[in-house]
Design an enzyme around this catalytic site. Sequence first.
Site, mmCIF file in Angstrom:
data_model
loop_
_atom_site.group_PDB
_atom_site.id
_atom_site.type_symbol
_atom_site.label_atom_id
_atom_site.label_comp_id
_atom_site.label_asym_id
_atom_site.label_seq_id
_atom_site.Cartn_x
_atom_site.Cartn_y
_atom_site.Cartn_z
ATOM 1 C CB THR A 126 -5.754 9.127 2.414
ATOM 2 O OG1 THR A 126 -4.916 7.991 2.657
ATOM 3 C CG2 THR A 126 -6.650 9.344 3.626
ATOM 4 C CG HIS A 181 3.557 8.532 -2.361
ATOM 5 N ND1 HIS A 181 4.032 7.535 -1.549
ATOM 6 C CD2 HIS A 181 2.275 8.732 -1.996
ATOM 7 C CE1 HIS A 181 3.073 7.140 -0.721
ATOM 8 N NE2 HIS A 181 1.997 7.858 -0.982
ATOM 9 C CD GLN A 212 0.235 0.080 -3.329
ATOM 10 O OE1 GLN A 212 1.176 -0.229 -4.062
ATOM 11 N NE2 GLN A 212 0.419 0.693 -2.177
ATOM 12 C CB CYS A 226 -1.687 3.229 6.552
ATOM 13 S SG CYS A 226 -1.321 4.103 5.020
ATOM 14 C CB SER A 259 -1.347 7.708 -4.674
ATOM 15 O OG SER A 259 -0.275 8.223 -3.895
#
Length: 451
Positions: A122, A251, A229, A375, A249
Amino acid sequence: MALSRRLLPLFLRRGAPVPARALSTAAAPAAVASEDDEEAITVKGVRISGRPLYMDMQATTPVDPRVLDAMLPFYLSRYGNPHSRTHLYGWESDAAVEDARARVASLVGADPREIFFTSGATECNNIAVKGVMRFYRERRRHVITTQTEHKCVLDSCRYLQQEGFEVTYLPVRKDGLVDLAQLEDAIRPDTGLVSVMAVNNEIGVVQPLEEIGRICKEKGVPFHTDAAQALGKIPIDVNRMGIGLMSLSGHKIYGPKGVGALYLRRRPRIRVEPQMNGGGQERGIRSGTVPTPLVVGFGAACEIAAQEMDYDHRCVSALQQRLLDGIRAQVDDIVINGSMEHRYPGNLNLSFAYVEGESLLMGLKEVAVSSGSACTSASLEPSYVLRALGVEEDMAHTSIRFGIGRFTTEEEVDRAIELTVHQVKKLRDMSPLYEMAKAGIDLKSIEWSQH
């Protein structure tokens, strides 16, 4: 012996809960608990006898034990600030951060100097979208993105609109893919950025990154992609794909939460205006102390992904097919949302006609799945991604996203099939619409009266 295994007795002595199955996504199959079950778990009014099967890998992934092993020393003994330049603690943390930077860069074919650590995708998306446009604001006033982007990209674009920038939100085809001719036609002389997600978080569709990159290069426009992703799941080469900026990202690839990375091309150089002021860490792009344990974990996750991507892809593909075949064999009127040809197999988004999605989710207490992005899952509105595909509102409300990953087992998939089929049949037995449809009545031809 791995450090995380050596610490296990300490946690046991302190009474901390320890998962029964280290390499599975659930401790045990969950079931609705009886009132006298002392082992039952009650969370938000839902009472079950054990932890549910985890099939929500697009929301987050469990930390790989090998990643945790790499991280622990930097919590317990090598805890120096990587920006401390006067002693060993700082030097060894700094070396660990640079080693992790090289591992992240290697996974995407980048130069380590093009990787900037952040708190997550983000933040990367905000830096990329706002940062580029604000830096080139005198000459570039137009952004192109798609209607199916992650909410943080769409919100960043709306924020820019409030500052006077123009944004084109491209529609997508019914399979979720962007129309390349439409994208090319939308580029203007003052276009400053094209932002298209690599793998969609809700439907798993893989966009044609190389073709988009070629168009952007020919037009002289930076190409940004949100690859949260995609990292570690599909091959990425920033040079071959013509990517100028990329959001990553930790995680989503079995690494820790709270860490991400922005890829920012050096040649030809792309400039951004920093969105955070401070000590000038990460070469001024992202001020703030770099969290060494998280960065080390991210680097370890990237190294593991590089080694096991092909194996993971084969296993996940087989499990996806097993899940889809198992449900299809017992339930009719199912729609797969998004392209099956251009798709990451770990994401299977299905709509079940004549079933209300929230009711299905509530009935699947033993399986952790979602109806879309984590989200936006609190919203009662149908998924804007599915609506962009042209999915009708009633079908968009019935969608369930199954997320399969590295530690998902065949037994868990079979249990998910069993529970999903049972719940769908149960809800359809109570649905007059399903009964009418099976009787051959065209539901769209009915004029419903309001009382």
